[in-house]
Design an enzyme around this catalytic site. Sequence first.
Site, PDB file in Angstrom:
ATOM      1  N   HIS A   1      -1.992   0.740  -6.317  1.00  0.00           N
ATOM      2  CA  HIS A   1      -2.821   0.359  -7.466  1.00  0.00           C
ATOM      3  C   HIS A   1      -3.571   1.581  -7.973  1.00  0.00           C
ATOM      4  CE1 HIS A   1      -2.623  -2.964  -4.541  1.00  0.00           C
ATOM      5  NE2 HIS A   1      -2.274  -3.663  -5.601  1.00  0.00           N
TER       6      HIS A   1
ATOM      7  N   HIS B   1       4.191  -4.371  -9.473  1.00  0.00           N
ATOM      8  CA  HIS B   1       4.906  -3.696  -8.386  1.00  0.00           C
ATOM      9  C   HIS B   1       6.405  -3.995  -8.435  1.00  0.00           C
ATOM     10  CE1 HIS B   1       0.954  -2.940  -6.870  1.00  0.00           C
ATOM     11  NE2 HIS B   1       0.697  -4.209  -6.636  1.00  0.00           N
TER      12      HIS B   1
END
Lengths: 331, 331
Positions: free
Chosen positions: A219, A57
């Site tokens: 995700h 991320h």
Amino acid sequence: MKKFVNDPQAFVPEMLKGIALANPDTIVYVPEYNLIMRADAPNQDKVSIVQGSGSGHEPAHVMVVGKGMLDAACPGDVFAAPPAEYVYETAKRVASAKGVLLLVNNYTGDRMAFEMAQEMAEADGIVCDTLFINDDVAVQDSLYTVGRRGVAGNFFVMKACGALAEEGASLAEVKAIGERVNSVTRTMGIALTACTPPAKGSPLFELGDNEMEIGVGIHGEPGRRRADLVPADDIVAELLDAVVPDLPFVSGDRVALMINGLGGTPISELYLLFGIAAQRLEDMGITVARSYVGNYCTSLEMAGASLTLVKLDEEIERLLEAPAEIVNRIF
Amino acid sequence: MKKFVNDPQAFVPEMLKGIALANPDTIVYVPEYNLIMRADAPNQDKVSIVQGSGSGHEPAHVMVVGKGMLDAACPGDVFAAPPAEYVYETAKRVASAKGVLLLVNNYTGDRMAFEMAQEMAEADGIVCDTLFINDDVAVQDSLYTVGRRGVAGNFFVMKACGALAEEGASLAEVKAIGERVNSVTRTMGIALTACTPPAKGSPLFELGDNEMEIGVGIHGEPGRRRADLVPADDIVAELLDAVVPDLPFVSGDRVALMINGLGGTPISELYLLFGIAAQRLEDMGITVARSYVGNYCTSLEMAGASLTLVKLDEEIERLLEAPAEIVNRIF
């Protein structure tokens, strides 16, 4: 898989080593626990702020360590929660007399690791608390989540908590501002492509040549629906139609508007989206008082973007304006 | 084509509108000439710095307008030089008593536009000069270039010229530092994927599933060779083997090291490349004194990266360290 990588299993430590080599004076990297911390932490006069999550991320969270933001970040492997022991070791190393605040995006695995780490730290006499972030309006529960997911809006929680901690506020005060920012922050994202975790070597999901996933998770979790790609105007309209009524944001509000890239989308497209969103908000009587455009919380090389609104008040605006210094500087 | 776009022909103006809406206090956007300028320009006490190029390389150059960097940027359409008249209008609007320096990456179309613009400005009595940037070591001549191409190293020329101009230096002095920085800056890039200009709608070139283009240009122009993808260690070795001997950089040098993303590569991979390169340079006795990791000069959503080295001396290092404020802030 087309990536700059050596051994896919060593992807995260090799990235962390790069961060450390790029910031030799300000950052310490502790390879045993995958942790990145400020070289000057702990500062006994301030609450220490720690955030962790799966890797993939970036810049969240290992590249937002610095003055006015995080004191440390403890990443897991790509899209995997960090081990509780690593979170505990991180908290221990930055623990100050004023305490430690653990920030966690709301995913089941991360919650478990951080709650266990808090217990371990408290058993050592460390004053510690945990705050959960859940700004994603897309879905109620999700593949890895009970309740809403935490996504790019976590930036605003980190920024406000980091700024108030620098002012010397107490742990309770820093947690309270974080909860307040979280409570007025709403996000929804959209994916144009999937992404490929290095150790998996293949895309996490499949999207057709002309498809998009609306409300995607960071995700690659499913969102609200899959649809044919439409013009940017219509995409922004759909994101705002989900985000604006959720709080709700109403005419007369002052807001921060973030267009966050998911990793593979060029910043030219993000500014194009920003322009459309800012104009529409203005048409609704909502004032965009602070603007954020770029990659804040990504999904590896996923093409896509998310839109975040934060309802501002005087205190939140002051804290978002406060200076900060992070790993990922431009100059 | 999977992009956030409305009418592909309006891609550039819609992006520029977004930049303007995100920076209402500091930036002026003039739609008739596609130009972005500092709201406080011209400052009669400093040389004004202008850079332009085709769009698609963002943040270069429309997002690096601000104090200590560019006074204005005049982009063309995606991968197309701006019209000479637009460059001239830009120069005219920011012209100060101390003159205007036009920065140009070395591509034939851009050179023609900027040279013509300089003549038009001089005919108006504007003191004006032009500096060409050509840091790319990959190829001698290229699809759109006689001589070497200008790529991500242009950041360092802008930064040094911008900082010296803020100090009140003369046009000749600002140009001289830019030429000196360009003369000690070397870059080479590598592409893992092609990119798709919005108005074309299909990739600029084809790369096999396991292929990379070594020495690629920022418009997808061919580089030195095409080869099977190899581990990141080997890629960095090949880039350094091209860049280091070219100046040459030698043991005892202090350098700035930039790993620049080409648009679609996540910053995690860029830091991984940085770590490998920094370690190798240290092993050669070369000190990495300044570190730059991120997207500086891109090719739309191309996956890939470039490596830049700048040989530092006391003056260049001081100018790179000077504060600057640009459109594309993180906080």
